[in-house]
Design a protein around this motif. Structure first.
Motif, PDB file in Angstrom:
ATOM      1  N   UNK A  25      23.054 -30.782 -27.069  1.00 53.15           N
ATOM      2  CA  UNK A  25      24.133 -29.859 -27.423  1.00 53.15           C
ATOM      3  C   UNK A  25      25.185 -29.799 -26.320  1.00 53.15           C
ATOM      4  N   UNK A  26      26.418 -30.004 -26.703  1.00 55.43           N
ATOM      5  CA  UNK A  26      27.562 -29.815 -25.807  1.00 55.43           C
ATOM      6  C   UNK A  26      28.618 -29.086 -26.625  1.00 55.43           C
ATOM      7  N   UNK A  27      29.083 -27.933 -26.149  1.00 56.06           N
ATOM      8  CA  UNK A  27      30.030 -27.167 -26.959  1.00 56.06           C
ATOM      9  C   UNK A  27      31.242 -28.029 -27.292  1.00 56.06           C
ATOM     10  N   UNK A  28      31.556 -28.082 -28.583  1.00 56.48           N
ATOM     11  CA  UNK A  28      32.543 -29.042 -29.067  1.00 56.48           C
ATOM     12  C   UNK A  28      33.985 -28.524 -28.991  1.00 56.48           C
ATOM     13  N   UNK A  71      36.371 -18.415 -31.021  1.00 56.10           N
ATOM     14  CA  UNK A  71      36.468 -19.595 -31.873  1.00 56.10           C
ATOM     15  C   UNK A  71      35.136 -20.270 -32.113  1.00 56.10           C
ATOM     16  N   UNK A  72      34.113 -19.818 -31.419  1.00 58.87           N
ATOM     17  CA  UNK A  72      32.806 -20.442 -31.547  1.00 58.87           C
ATOM     18  C   UNK A  72      32.173 -20.122 -32.896  1.00 58.87           C
ATOM     19  N   UNK A 380      39.964 -27.193 -25.660  1.00 59.49           N
ATOM     20  CA  UNK A 380      40.958 -27.840 -26.520  1.00 59.49           C
ATOM     21  C   UNK A 380      40.346 -28.907 -27.418  1.00 59.49           C
ATOM     22  N   UNK A 381      39.017 -29.021 -27.418  1.00 59.86           N
ATOM     23  CA  UNK A 381      38.316 -30.029 -28.204  1.00 59.86           C
ATOM     24  C   UNK A 381      37.628 -31.021 -27.289  1.00 59.86           C
ATOM     25  N   UNK A 382      36.290 -30.952 -27.196  1.00 63.21           N
ATOM     26  CA  UNK A 382      35.540 -31.758 -26.236  1.00 63.21           C
ATOM     27  C   UNK A 382      35.771 -33.250 -26.455  1.00 63.21           C
TER      28      UNK A 382
END
Length: 390
Positions: A25-28, A71-72, A380-382
């Motif tokens: 998991x990596x926050x996207x 936003x999560x 801003x988007x991983x």
């Protein structure tokens, strides 16, 4: 005994993965309305097409105040149609889908969420510049129950597995930490009391979904701060979790998103890049004290192995090795050391097809430089910024 082949199919609880490699998991940063987007689907489709056995969707908050920012994605009925499209896309590429369930606790951004951040004891979040409130017993019971509800939603949405977040000083992890937990009630003091949230949450999730999906948990071995949770206590918590039978596997991790985030990642500390994406006054704070908060640690392959070995020696529960797994040699070492699965994150941001390339040629090396400039992109988007610069 012969070590298992990391690229061969493997059982994980009630499911079978096509190999033993998990996209961690990596926050996207791709859910601006707290719902699945086409960008999020593509983010997970690519490593799924690239050969991973399972892709982990992060971060699926169990309650609205449990998000690191508003936003999560958080698990509710409104999210199900998008989540189904996401799991369908992952399955179409031959991979399994896992939902990381958790509550950010003291790491939550109370200002962004418009709701108070919660922790075992009062403190301060330097990123949101807000006070962290003490969770009441009613809060603890509500959040524990919310994990069960979120797990049911994950099943309804087509996920094959759920991963409960017990790391990085998020809600459950903050209760484990002697540095953050100063309570005098049944949830503070002794390790048995501090582990109560973890154990009750895992039991709640198991009761909610039974054997319909695999249940993993991500557990800190070391918070990376003086007075924090350490590996000797992590071993005991792992033993309790194993005895309960609530989990199918444990993914081992480290570091504190609240107090020492770079301890998890190792490599360069992108202070300038973090400051550039922060709003004021956090931007000024990062510029002034960023070197104290974002401390750089030397990178080396399999950098969690030494501590993970100690957990491996103490339990029979299947374990997932995370941290510096980037090539076939590292994967084979993990298998030889007795770990059942490996997890990858940053390397797959740069090369989503890395697993397929390793399968085609065992000598393949990851191009990831561990510069960690991907970390600030979660706002801003991983993505891997080095790929963009080519």
């Amino acid at each position: 005994m012969t070590s298992p082949d990391v690229l061969a199919p493997a059982s994980l609880g009630p499911i079978t993965l096509r190999n033993r490699i998990i996209k961690s998991a990596t926050f996207e940063g791709k859910t601006p309305d707290a719902l699945v987007t086409d960008e999020l689907i593509e983010f997970h489709r690519r490593p799924s097409a690239g050969g991973v056995g399972m892709s982990t969707v992060a971060y699926c908050a169990v309650a609205p105040e449990g998000r690191t920012e508003r936003g999560q994605l958080w698990m509710r009925d409104e999210a199900v149609p998008g989540l189904r499209r996401l799991t369908d896309a992952i399955h179409a590429e031959g991979a399994a889908a896992s939902a990381q369930l958790g509550h950010a606790g003291p790491v939550a951004n109370g200002k962004s969420n418009g709701l108070p951040a919660l922790a075992p004891s009062p403190s301060f979040n330097p990123m949101s510049m807000r006070r962290i409130h003490t969770a009441t017993v009613a809060d603890i019971e509500r959040i524990t129950a919310a994990h069960g509800t979120a797990a049911k939603i994950a099943v309804e949405s087509g996920f094959d597995a759920v991963e409960i977040h017990f790391g990085h000083n998020y809600f459950a992890s903050s209760f484990l930490s002697p540095k953050l937990n100063h309570r005098k009630d049944a949830y503070g003091g002794s390790l048995e009391n501090r582990a109560r949230v973890v154990l009750e949450t895992a039991r709640t999730v198991r009761e909610a979904v039974g054997g319909r999906v695999a249940i993993l948990a991500k557990l800190n071995m070391d918070d990376g701060v003086p007075g924090g949770f350490r590996v000797d206590e992590a071993i005991q918590v792992a033993k309790w979790l194993e005895a309960d039978g609530s989990l199918d596997a444990l993914e081992l991790t480290m570091g504190s998103s609240l107090l020492n985030p770079m301890y998890l990642f190792k490599g360069d500390a992108p202070i300038k890049e973090f400051a550039a994406v922060m709003p004021q006054p956090a931007r000024l704070g990062v510029k002034l004290i960023g070197k104290k908060f974002l401390r750089a640690y030397p990178y080396q392959p399999l950098f969690m192995l030494d501590q993970a070995r100690q957990v491996r020696a103490a339990v029979n529960l299947p374990l997932v090795l995370l941290g510096g797994v980037t090539d076939r040699d590292g994967m084979d070492t993990a298998m030889a050391e007795g770990f059942e699965f490996v997890a990858m994150a940053r390397a797959l941001l740069m090369e989503p097809d890395l697993v397929n390339r390793i399968a085609a040629d065992a000598r393949t090396q990851s191009r990831c430089t561990h510069c960690n400039q991907c970390m600030p992109t979660i706002f801003t988007g991983a993505r891997c910024v080095l790929v963009e610069r080519r």
